[in-house]
Design an enzyme around this catalytic site. Sequence first.
Site, PDB file in Angstrom:
ATOM      1  N   ASP A 176       0.867  -1.158   0.000  1.00 44.16           N
ATOM      2  CA  ASP A 176       0.000   0.000   0.000  1.00 44.16           C
ATOM      3  C   ASP A 176       0.921   1.230   0.000  1.00 44.16           C
ATOM      4  O   ASP A 176       2.101   1.127   0.340  1.00 44.16           O
ATOM      5  CB  ASP A 176      -0.837  -0.092   1.283  1.00 44.16           C
ATOM      6  CG  ASP A 176      -1.472   1.214   1.644  1.00 44.16           C
ATOM      7  OD1 ASP A 176      -2.236   1.734   0.820  1.00 44.16           O
ATOM      8  OD2 ASP A 176      -1.194   1.739   2.740  1.00 44.16           O
ATOM      9  N   ASP A 178       0.003   5.146   1.114  1.00 46.88           N
ATOM     10  CA  ASP A 178      -0.116   6.050   2.263  1.00 46.88           C
ATOM     11  C   ASP A 178      -0.073   5.286   3.582  1.00 46.88           C
ATOM     12  O   ASP A 178      -0.824   4.341   3.780  1.00 46.88           O
ATOM     13  CB  ASP A 178      -1.444   6.823   2.193  1.00 46.88           C
ATOM     14  CG  ASP A 178      -1.458   7.817   1.047  1.00 46.88           C
ATOM     15  OD1 ASP A 178      -1.033   7.446  -0.062  1.00 46.88           O
ATOM     16  OD2 ASP A 178      -1.900   8.958   1.254  1.00 46.88           O
ATOM     17  N   ASP A 184       0.578   9.817   5.320  1.00 41.59           N
ATOM     18  CA  ASP A 184      -0.646  10.130   4.579  1.00 41.59           C
ATOM     19  C   ASP A 184      -0.448  11.342   3.669  1.00 41.59           C
ATOM     20  O   ASP A 184      -0.087  12.421   4.141  1.00 41.59           O
ATOM     21  CB  ASP A 184      -1.765  10.471   5.577  1.00 41.59           C
ATOM     22  CG  ASP A 184      -2.873   9.448   5.523  1.00 41.59           C
ATOM     23  OD1 ASP A 184      -2.905   8.659   4.564  1.00 41.59           O
ATOM     24  OD2 ASP A 184      -3.709   9.445   6.451  1.00 41.59           O
ATOM     25  N   ASP A 383      -9.857  11.104   4.693  1.00 44.52           N
ATOM     26  CA  ASP A 383     -10.871  11.255   3.656  1.00 44.52           C
ATOM     27  C   ASP A 383     -11.589   9.917   3.493  1.00 44.52           C
ATOM     28  O   ASP A 383     -11.198   8.914   4.093  1.00 44.52           O
ATOM     29  CB  ASP A 383     -10.219  11.712   2.336  1.00 44.52           C
ATOM     30  CG  ASP A 383      -8.968  10.901   2.003  1.00 44.52           C
ATOM     31  OD1 ASP A 383      -8.851   9.773   2.503  1.00 44.52           O
ATOM     32  OD2 ASP A 383      -8.103  11.399   1.267  1.00 44.52           O
TER      33      ASP A 383
HETATM   34  P1  IMP Z   1      -3.376   4.082  -0.127  1.00 43.62           P
HETATM   35  O1  IMP Z   1      -3.280   4.073   1.354  1.00 43.62           O
HETATM   36  O2  IMP Z   1      -2.031   4.109  -0.804  1.00 43.62           O
HETATM   37  O3  IMP Z   1      -4.277   3.039  -0.695  1.00 43.62           O
HETATM   38  O4  IMP Z   1      -3.976   5.529  -0.530  1.00 43.62           O
HETATM   39  C1  IMP Z   1      -5.224   5.962  -0.031  1.00 43.62           C
HETATM   40  C2  IMP Z   1      -5.312   7.438  -0.138  1.00 43.62           C
HETATM   41  O5  IMP Z   1      -5.088   7.875  -1.487  1.00 43.62           O
HETATM   42  C3  IMP Z   1      -6.676   7.971   0.174  1.00 43.62           C
HETATM   43  O6  IMP Z   1      -6.886   8.090   1.562  1.00 43.62           O
HETATM   44  C4  IMP Z   1      -6.669   9.321  -0.529  1.00 43.62           C
HETATM   45  O7  IMP Z   1      -6.151  10.312   0.324  1.00 43.62           O
HETATM   46  C5  IMP Z   1      -5.706   9.127  -1.691  1.00 43.62           C
HETATM   47  N1  IMP Z   1      -6.369   9.123  -3.026  1.00 43.62           N
HETATM   48  C6  IMP Z   1      -6.029   9.910  -4.059  1.00 43.62           C
HETATM   49  N2  IMP Z   1      -6.782   9.625  -5.141  1.00 43.62           N
HETATM   50  C7  IMP Z   1      -7.632   8.646  -4.774  1.00 43.62           C
HETATM   51  C8  IMP Z   1      -8.650   7.928  -5.489  1.00 43.62           C
HETATM   52  O8  IMP Z   1      -8.912   8.137  -6.676  1.00 43.62           O
HETATM   53  N3  IMP Z   1      -9.310   6.990  -4.790  1.00 43.62           N
HETATM   54  C9  IMP Z   1      -9.020   6.721  -3.484  1.00 43.62           C
HETATM   55  N4  IMP Z   1      -8.073   7.348  -2.796  1.00 43.62           N
HETATM   56  C10 IMP Z   1      -7.380   8.324  -3.435  1.00 43.62           C
HETATM   57 MG    MG Z   2      -2.733   3.155   3.408  1.00 44.28          MG
END
Ligand code: IMP
Ligand code: MG
Length: 462
Positions: A176, A178, A184, A383
Site C-alpha cells: 500500500d 499512504d 498520509d 478522507d
Molecule cells: P493508499 O493508502 O495508498 O491506498 O492511498 C489511499 C489514499 O489515497 C486515500 O486516503 C486518498 O487520500 C488518496 N487518493 C487519491 N486519489 C484517490 C482515489 O482516486 N481513490 C481513493 N483514494 C485516493
Molecule cells: Mg494506506
Amino acid sequence: MSDHFSAYRINYALRSHKRDPFIEFIKSQLLPAFALHVRPLSAAAIASFLVSGGNPSNTTATNDNDDDAVPPTPTDDLDALRGHYAQIFASIERLIHDHRAEQDKPKPESRLNMLVPTIGRFFTDLPLRNAFLAHDDRLALAARRHVPPSFNEIRGILNTAQLMASAPDLQLITFDGDMTLYDDGANFAEDSHLVNLLCDLLSVKGLHVAIVTAAGYTEAERYEFRLSGLLKGMADRKLSATAVAKFWVMGGECNYLFRCSSTYRLERVPLPALPEVFYSTVLQRGTSSPDLPTIPDSSSTNTHDVTGLLDVAERILRLCAAQMRLPAKIIRKPRAVGIVTSGTRIQREQLDECALSLQHGLNLYQQTTDAHVPYCAFNGGSDVWVDIGNKQIGVMMVAHAVGVARGASIVHVGDQFLSTGNDYAARRGCPTLWITSPTETAAALVELVGEMRANGREVGGE
Ligand code: IMP
Ligand code: MG
C-alpha cells in the site's frame, strides 16, 4: 426469543468495524495464562531490593539453604509463562493448519471456524510458536507481570510468522502507499530507509515488487512525483534494467498499471478493460481454488454500471456531509468518488460513519440491480473514497502481469485492515502483513531480508 439484545451483542454489532476478531481471539487465549501463572512481586521480594541495594540481579530466585539468601522471587513463573504462551501459539498454529484443510469447502467445519466465525482463508501455515519465541527473545513479553500481550504485539507476531512462512518462495510483494511507505498524502522521501530496502528486494532473483495504492491518477507523472525519492534511489544505485523492470505501480486500487523502465521512469501498461464479468462470476462468491483464477481478457467494462454506482455513492456522501455538517468537498473521478476536507480535519468517527453508510447503501443498491460492479468504500484516514474495484483485484492483476499463479507466493503489506479500510480486500487474494507506519514496514522488511538470506536467497547482489 427476548426482544432485547445483550450488551455484548450490541457492542459487537456496532463496533465490529473497529475490531479484528482473530487477533482478539488470540489475545483472549493468552490472557488466562497471564492471569493464572504470573504473580506480582511479593512484599518479601520487594524488601530484598533494600538488602541488595536495589540491584535486581541480586534478587533472583534461589533455593539454596544459604541463610543470607534473599527470599525467592518468582522469576521461575516468568520462565513458565514463556512456555505457556509458546504452547498457546503452537495450538493456534495447529488450528490454522486444520482450518486450511477445510477452508475451501462450501461449509468449512474447522474448530477455528467455530471459534472465530468470521475467519477467512490462510494461504500458508503460520509458524506462530517460533514467531512468538523470536518476539519474546527481543521484547521479553513473558517478563511482564502487569501488562499482558497486546493487540499490537499479537499483530507483530502474526506478521513475523507470515514472513517466516513466505520468505522461501516469495515471488511478489505488494505495498500500500499512504501510511505504509510514506505518511498520509506525503511523497516517498529520498532519505527513507525504505529506499534501500526496496532496492534490495528488487535485486532478489524472481521477486517482483509493486505498489498497489488507492491513489488514482491516469498520468505516470503524478506517480513519479509521489515516488520520486524511490525512483531516484534506484537510479543512484544504478539498479539494472532487469531489476527495475520488476517494479510496478497499480493505482486506483486496480485501475491504472505502470512499470518501471530502464531509465527509472514509470510507463503505463495497458490493462484489458476492467473485467466486470470476472468480478461478478468469481470475486462476488470468493475464490474456491487455492490457485489464482485467470483474469479473462475482457472488454466488457460496463461504463453504465460504473457511473450508476458512483452516482449513488456521491449522493450518499452528499447526504452524510449535509447531515453531519462536514467541512467537506466531493471529488469525482472516472473511477472513484471521494469526500475530502475543505477546512478543518474531519474526525475519525465521522469518516467511519461515511464509510459505513456507503458500504450499507451501496450493498442495498446492488441488491436492487443486476449490476455487480466490485467497489471499495473506505476510510482513508483523513478522507473517504469509493473506488471501482479493490486491492484484491489490483494485487491479482499485478500477479497476472508478472506470471505469479499462486496467492501463497504473494504478500501484500498495508495499514488498513479493519473492515472500513481498503487493504482489507487484499486478504481474500493473498497473505498480508498489517503494519501501522512506514517505520514498521521497514522493520518488517529487515526481518524479511533476514529470513530470505536464512533460506539461501541472495539479497542485494545488484
Ligand atoms: P493508499 O493508502 O495508498 O491506498 O492511498 C489511499 C489514499 O489515497 C486515500 O486516503 C486518498 O487520500 C488518496 N487518493 C487519491 N486519489 C484517490 C482515489 O482516486 N481513490 C481513493 N483514494 C485516493
Ligand atoms: Mg494506506
